[in-house]
Scaffold this motif. Structure first.
Motif, PDB file in Angstrom:
ATOM      1  N   GLN A  31       0.824  -1.210   0.000  1.00  0.00           N
ATOM      2  CA  GLN A  31       0.000   0.000   0.000  1.00  0.00           C
ATOM      3  C   GLN A  31       0.857   1.259   0.000  1.00  0.00           C
ATOM      4  OE1 GLN A  31      -2.579  -0.866   3.487  1.00  0.00           O
ATOM      5  NE2 GLN A  31      -4.291  -0.532   2.081  1.00  0.00           N
ATOM      6  N   GLU A  32       1.948   1.220   0.743  1.00  0.00           N
ATOM      7  CA  GLU A  32       2.848   2.378   0.791  1.00  0.00           C
ATOM      8  C   GLU A  32       3.453   2.655  -0.588  1.00  0.00           C
ATOM      9  OE1 GLU A  32       6.820   3.933   3.214  1.00  0.00           O
ATOM     10  OE2 GLU A  32       5.865   2.035   3.759  1.00  0.00           O
ATOM     11  N   ARG A  33       3.854   1.602  -1.292  1.00  0.00           N
ATOM     12  CA  ARG A  33       4.414   1.778  -2.637  1.00  0.00           C
ATOM     13  C   ARG A  33       3.347   2.336  -3.592  1.00  0.00           C
ATOM     14  NH1 ARG A  33       6.511  -3.410  -1.442  1.00  0.00           N
ATOM     15  NH2 ARG A  33       5.021  -4.408  -2.879  1.00  0.00           N
ATOM     16  N   GLN A  34       2.126   1.830  -3.454  1.00  0.00           N
ATOM     17  CA  GLN A  34       1.058   2.294  -4.319  1.00  0.00           C
ATOM     18  C   GLN A  34       0.725   3.764  -4.067  1.00  0.00           C
ATOM     19  OE1 GLN A  34      -0.927   0.269  -6.785  1.00  0.00           O
ATOM     20  NE2 GLN A  34       1.081  -0.646  -6.560  1.00  0.00           N
ATOM     21  N   SER A  35       0.766   4.192  -2.820  1.00  0.00           N
ATOM     22  CA  SER A  35       0.406   5.566  -2.495  1.00  0.00           C
ATOM     23  C   SER A  35       1.377   6.564  -3.108  1.00  0.00           C
ATOM     24  CB  SER A  35       0.350   5.754  -0.974  1.00  0.00           C
ATOM     25  OG  SER A  35       1.636   5.621  -0.415  1.00  0.00           O
ATOM     26  N   LYS A  36       2.620   6.165  -3.281  1.00  0.00           N
ATOM     27  CA  LYS A  36       3.597   7.063  -3.914  1.00  0.00           C
ATOM     28  C   LYS A  36       3.240   7.307  -5.373  1.00  0.00           C
ATOM     29  CE  LYS A  36       7.401   5.716  -0.854  1.00  0.00           C
ATOM     30  NZ  LYS A  36       8.715   5.025  -0.753  1.00  0.00           N
ATOM     31  N   VAL A  37       2.832   6.238  -6.071  1.00  0.00           N
ATOM     32  CA  VAL A  37       2.472   6.382  -7.489  1.00  0.00           C
ATOM     33  C   VAL A  37       1.216   7.229  -7.641  1.00  0.00           C
ATOM     34  CG1 VAL A  37       1.927   5.131  -9.600  1.00  0.00           C
ATOM     35  CG2 VAL A  37       3.524   4.148  -7.973  1.00  0.00           C
ATOM     36  N   SER A  38       0.309   7.158  -6.683  1.00  0.00           N
ATOM     37  CA  SER A  38      -0.963   7.875  -6.799  1.00  0.00           C
ATOM     38  C   SER A  38      -0.843   9.354  -6.456  1.00  0.00           C
ATOM     39  CB  SER A  38      -2.018   7.231  -5.894  1.00  0.00           C
ATOM     40  OG  SER A  38      -1.674   7.387  -4.529  1.00  0.00           O
TER      41      SER A  38
ATOM     42  N   GLU B 176       5.219  11.999 -21.871  1.00  0.00           N
ATOM     43  CA  GLU B 176       4.413  13.187 -22.150  1.00  0.00           C
ATOM     44  C   GLU B 176       3.701  13.715 -20.903  1.00  0.00           C
ATOM     45  OE1 GLU B 176       2.233  13.110 -26.000  1.00  0.00           O
ATOM     46  OE2 GLU B 176       2.921  11.024 -26.072  1.00  0.00           O
ATOM     47  N   VAL B 177       3.996  13.082 -19.767  1.00  0.00           N
ATOM     48  CA  VAL B 177       3.455  13.487 -18.476  1.00  0.00           C
ATOM     49  C   VAL B 177       1.923  13.578 -18.512  1.00  0.00           C
ATOM     50  CG1 VAL B 177       3.780  15.001 -16.486  1.00  0.00           C
ATOM     51  CG2 VAL B 177       5.560  14.859 -18.196  1.00  0.00           C
ATOM     52  N   PHE B 178       1.305  12.483 -18.950  1.00  0.00           N
ATOM     53  CA  PHE B 178      -0.135  12.356 -18.789  1.00  0.00           C
ATOM     54  C   PHE B 178      -0.443  12.178 -17.302  1.00  0.00           C
ATOM     55  CE2 PHE B 178       0.203  10.769 -23.207  1.00  0.00           C
ATOM     56  CZ  PHE B 178      -0.794  11.520 -23.814  1.00  0.00           C
ATOM     57  N   ILE B 179      -1.707  12.298 -16.961  1.00  0.00           N
ATOM     58  CA  ILE B 179      -2.134  12.067 -15.581  1.00  0.00           C
ATOM     59  C   ILE B 179      -2.138  10.570 -15.316  1.00  0.00           C
ATOM     60  CG2 ILE B 179      -4.049  12.330 -13.963  1.00  0.00           C
ATOM     61  CD1 ILE B 179      -4.855  14.821 -15.660  1.00  0.00           C
ATOM     62  N   ARG B 180      -1.577  10.178 -14.207  1.00  0.00           N
ATOM     63  CA  ARG B 180      -1.570   8.754 -13.866  1.00  0.00           C
ATOM     64  C   ARG B 180      -2.949   8.356 -13.338  1.00  0.00           C
ATOM     65  NH1 ARG B 180       3.262   6.426 -14.496  1.00  0.00           N
ATOM     66  NH2 ARG B 180       5.139   7.729 -14.393  1.00  0.00           N
ATOM     67  N   PRO B 181      -3.506   7.244 -13.834  1.00  0.00           N
ATOM     68  CA  PRO B 181      -4.861   6.857 -13.404  1.00  0.00           C
ATOM     69  C   PRO B 181      -4.953   6.567 -11.912  1.00  0.00           C
ATOM     70  CG  PRO B 181      -3.802   5.094 -14.659  1.00  0.00           C
ATOM     71  CD  PRO B 181      -2.937   6.308 -14.812  1.00  0.00           C
ATOM     72  N   GLU B 182      -3.841   6.140 -11.315  1.00  0.00           N
ATOM     73  CA  GLU B 182      -3.842   5.913  -9.864  1.00  0.00           C
ATOM     74  C   GLU B 182      -4.195   7.189  -9.116  1.00  0.00           C
ATOM     75  OE1 GLU B 182      -0.326   3.323 -11.426  1.00  0.00           O
ATOM     76  OE2 GLU B 182      -1.312   5.207 -11.948  1.00  0.00           O
ATOM     77  N   ALA B 183      -3.688   8.333  -9.627  1.00  0.00           N
ATOM     78  CA  ALA B 183      -3.955   9.607  -8.973  1.00  0.00           C
ATOM     79  C   ALA B 183      -5.431   9.980  -9.068  1.00  0.00           C
ATOM     80  CB  ALA B 183      -3.091  10.700  -9.588  1.00  0.00           C
ATOM     81  N   VAL B 184      -6.065   9.643 -10.191  1.00  0.00           N
ATOM     82  CA  VAL B 184      -7.497   9.936 -10.363  1.00  0.00           C
ATOM     83  C   VAL B 184      -8.308   9.184  -9.318  1.00  0.00           C
ATOM     84  CG1 VAL B 184      -9.454   9.838 -11.934  1.00  0.00           C
ATOM     85  CG2 VAL B 184      -7.158  10.319 -12.836  1.00  0.00           C
ATOM     86  N   ALA B 185      -8.067   7.884  -9.218  1.00  0.00           N
ATOM     87  CA  ALA B 185      -8.832   7.069  -8.272  1.00  0.00           C
ATOM     88  C   ALA B 185      -8.571   7.487  -6.831  1.00  0.00           C
ATOM     89  CB  ALA B 185      -8.495   5.592  -8.474  1.00  0.00           C
ATOM     90  N   ALA B 186      -7.305   7.793  -6.510  1.00  0.00           N
ATOM     91  CA  ALA B 186      -6.977   8.198  -5.142  1.00  0.00           C
ATOM     92  C   ALA B 186      -7.658   9.513  -4.777  1.00  0.00           C
ATOM     93  CB  ALA B 186      -5.461   8.324  -4.989  1.00  0.00           C
ATOM     94  N   GLU B 187      -7.720  10.435  -5.727  1.00  0.00           N
ATOM     95  CA  GLU B 187      -8.386  11.718  -5.476  1.00  0.00           C
ATOM     96  C   GLU B 187      -9.884  11.520  -5.261  1.00  0.00           C
ATOM     97  OE1 GLU B 187      -7.710  15.651  -4.690  1.00  0.00           O
ATOM     98  OE2 GLU B 187      -6.163  14.359  -5.578  1.00  0.00           O
ATOM     99  N   LEU B 188     -10.487  10.645  -6.071  1.00  0.00           N
ATOM    100  CA  LEU B 188     -11.909  10.342  -5.880  1.00  0.00           C
ATOM    101  C   LEU B 188     -12.165   9.731  -4.517  1.00  0.00           C
ATOM    102  CD1 LEU B 188     -13.010   8.861  -9.328  1.00  0.00           C
ATOM    103  CD2 LEU B 188     -13.840  10.970  -8.287  1.00  0.00           C
TER     104      LEU B 188
END
Length: 573
Positions: free
Chosen positions: A342-349, A369-381
């Protein structure tokens, strides 16, 4: 004046059915006229009947009651099939009322004629055609009773000349049987399971949706056994939050800790799950399986001890028979692995991940191209959605990000095509959920491929004032297919999607929307979407190279990725 159609609609309204989903036309006209005159039922006219079936199935899953959808003669009813198959595999009670040509033309290959009883014979627990007024209300009763008692799909076909037929004034109203009460497994099965569990040092629980109503008993069982708990995706709803025993999912969307929990156990106790992926079951273990359906037991992995009954009452009888004072060595080891993952995943998000040194190096390979990482989308939601939000999710990579980063805490609910694995389910399921309560937050996690498949029904959200929030993980790809190809050493082919600007498409349909291309804009965009009074669509451009490695990656998997990437690099030169 009582007619066949009026009796059908009034009986369903009496039973608590509040919505009918479909497309109007010909043989359905008497039925939709009855709905127009019935204030307790709302007609929602969709643009594609597949949406109607998905929406009805979603309502059935959320309420436990009966979902209702309709399709008219021939093609209209055929369009229902995919959504009905999803209801079948999700054990959702749905009644589909289908139109048919006039009875005098049945069997003549009349215009649009289809043999509905044959067509729906595999998907339905009940499929029959009403051919005279005298068959009512008995056929309706049989259809609804079959759907409720067997948790499946019932199809009632009504020919065009039958719906308006008059019934006798003194005809009795339809009566439907109540669902069966939960029952415990036989005592002999419970005693046998208790002996096995008492003798084992390392027990792992594999828990599915059949245990969602037994949260207190499940948690007490995990505490008594000091057992890590692997959850199926459907079990997240009531068993994920505030649970110090759960270690997430296994399978392709899972994590290494969940895989280790199963591999390192002496005894695997399956409760209320029919987890279908045989390759992810460990070999050489003693397996106990508790399920209400005897036909589910042993069909995924060899079972040593069967328990046929409901989770709650069965565990109530099992718990007093189990010894206390067990060591927590197995549980502590697995939980530690899970927390590290979980700690490793939280860094990517973290939206700022690509700005750090590690993120910049990684981005050179998979996100230049520095697109938005999908992990960040889900974590923000996860952080900003309401505690009673209903989430729907498309099949594919969208499911991965939701499973890993959105926690089902509070009264949150979760819907997806988790058994059929259909594309395009998130949007129609969200429409069904929102119609039940227009004040509740409903968030559809859509893949760009899934949304485009049934795009026309975005307008349904506007027409019927359904304030769904559509979050589109727009990576321009069929992401899961891309992953499958590359894992097998194949060059990516046929997965790229030439999408329009979906934010502009939504705007043209009357939905407020925003295109999000920069990680630093993500948080504010989600805030705006969730705060909107009406429907809202976020077209979020996510990284197409972001992949989800399975919990156990073999040498052949790694070789496959290496070969695939080499081919793609050569092709780009």
């Amino acid at each position: 004046m009582n007619t066949v159609s009026k009796v059908i609609i009034e009986s369903l309204a009496d039973y608590g059915v509040t919505h009918a989903w479909g497309v109007v036309g010909d043989a359905l006209n008497p039925l939709t006229e009855a709905i127009r005159a019935e204030p307790r039922m709302e007609w929602i006219g969709v643009r594609h009947e597949e949406v109607a079936a998905f929406a009805a199935g979603a309502q059935a899953q959320l309420t436990g009651g009966l979902g209702l959808c309709m399709g008219t003669v021939g093609p209209g009813s055929i369009h229902l099939l995919n959504g009905l198959y999803d209801a079948k595999k999700s054990h959702a009670p749905v009644l589909a009322i289908c139109g048919q040509v006039p009875t005098s033309e049945i069997g003549s290959s009349f215009f649009q004629e289809v043999d509905n009883d044959l067509l729906f014979s595999d998907v339905a627990v009940f499929a029959h055609t009403v051919t005279s007024a005298d068959q009512m209300p008995q056929l309706l009763e049989q259809a609804v009773n079959a759907a409720i008692s067997r948790r499946g799909v019932a199809v009632l076909t009504v020919p065009g000349n039958v719906g308006g037929m008059k019934l006798e004034k003194n005809i009795r109203p339809a009566g439907f049987v109540p669902p069966a009460a939960p029952a415990a497994a036989p005592l002999s099965q419970i005693d046998a399971a208790a002996r096995v569990l008492d003798d084992a040092q390392k027990v792992t629980l594999l828990v599915g949706m059949g245990a969602r109503e037994a949260r207190p008993e499940i948690l007490e069982l995990a505490e008594r056994l000091q057992a890590p708990m692997v959850l199926t995706l459907k079990a997240k709803e009531s068993l994920e939050a505030d649970n110090l025993y759960q270690v997430g999912q296994t399978g392709l969307i899972g994590n290494p800790a969940a895989a280790a929990a199963l591999d390192e156990a002496e005894v695997v106790f399956m409760i209320g799950t029919d987890f279908p992926y045989r390759d992810w079951y460990p070999n050489g273990k003693t397996v106990i399986q508790l399920d209400t359906r005897a036909e589910h037991i042993g069909r995924r992995t060899q079972v040593s001890h069967a328990m046929v009954g409901h989770a709650g009452p069965s565990l109530e009888q099992l718990l007093p028979k189990l010894r206390t004072g067990r060591t927590d060595k197995h549980l502590a080891s697995i939980r530690k692995q899970y927390e590290r993952w979980q700690e490793r995943q939280s860094k990517v998000s973290d939206p700022d991940h690509d700005r750090g040194l590690v993120g910049k190096v990684r981005s050179l390979v998979n996100n230049p191209e520095v697109f938005i990482r999908p992990e960040a989308v889900a974590a923000e939601l996860d952080q900003k959605a309401a505690r009673d939000a209903i989430f729907t999710v498309d099949t594919g990579m969208s499911t991965v990000w939701l499973s890993r980063f959105i926690e089902m805490r509070g009264e949150r609910r979760l819907l997806g095509s988790f058994n059929l694995g259909s594309m395009a389910n998130a949007m129609p399921q969200a429409l069904g959920a929102q119609a039940l309560d227009r004040s509740r937050q409903v968030i559809a996690n859509c893949g760009d491929g899934g949304l485009m498949m049934l795009l026309g029904d975005l307008r349904t959200a506007v027409t019927y004032k359904l304030p769904v929030k559509f979050i589109v993980y727009n990576n321009g790809r069929l992401g899961m297919v891309k992953l499958e190809q590359e894992q097998g050493g194949l060059e990516e082919f046929g997965t790229e999607l030439d999408n329009p600007d979906l934010s502009q498409v939504a705007r043209a349909m009357g939905i407020n929307s925003q295109l999000v291309t920069k990680p630093e804009d993500l948080a504010a965009a989600i805030d705006a979407a969730l705060a909107s009074d009406g429907a809202y669509l976020l077209d979020i451009r996510t990284n197409p190279q972001e992949i989800s490695l399975p919990p156990k990656t073999t040498a052949s998997d790694a070789w496959g990725f290496a070969i695939a990437k080499s081919k793609e690099a050569i092709e780009s030169l």
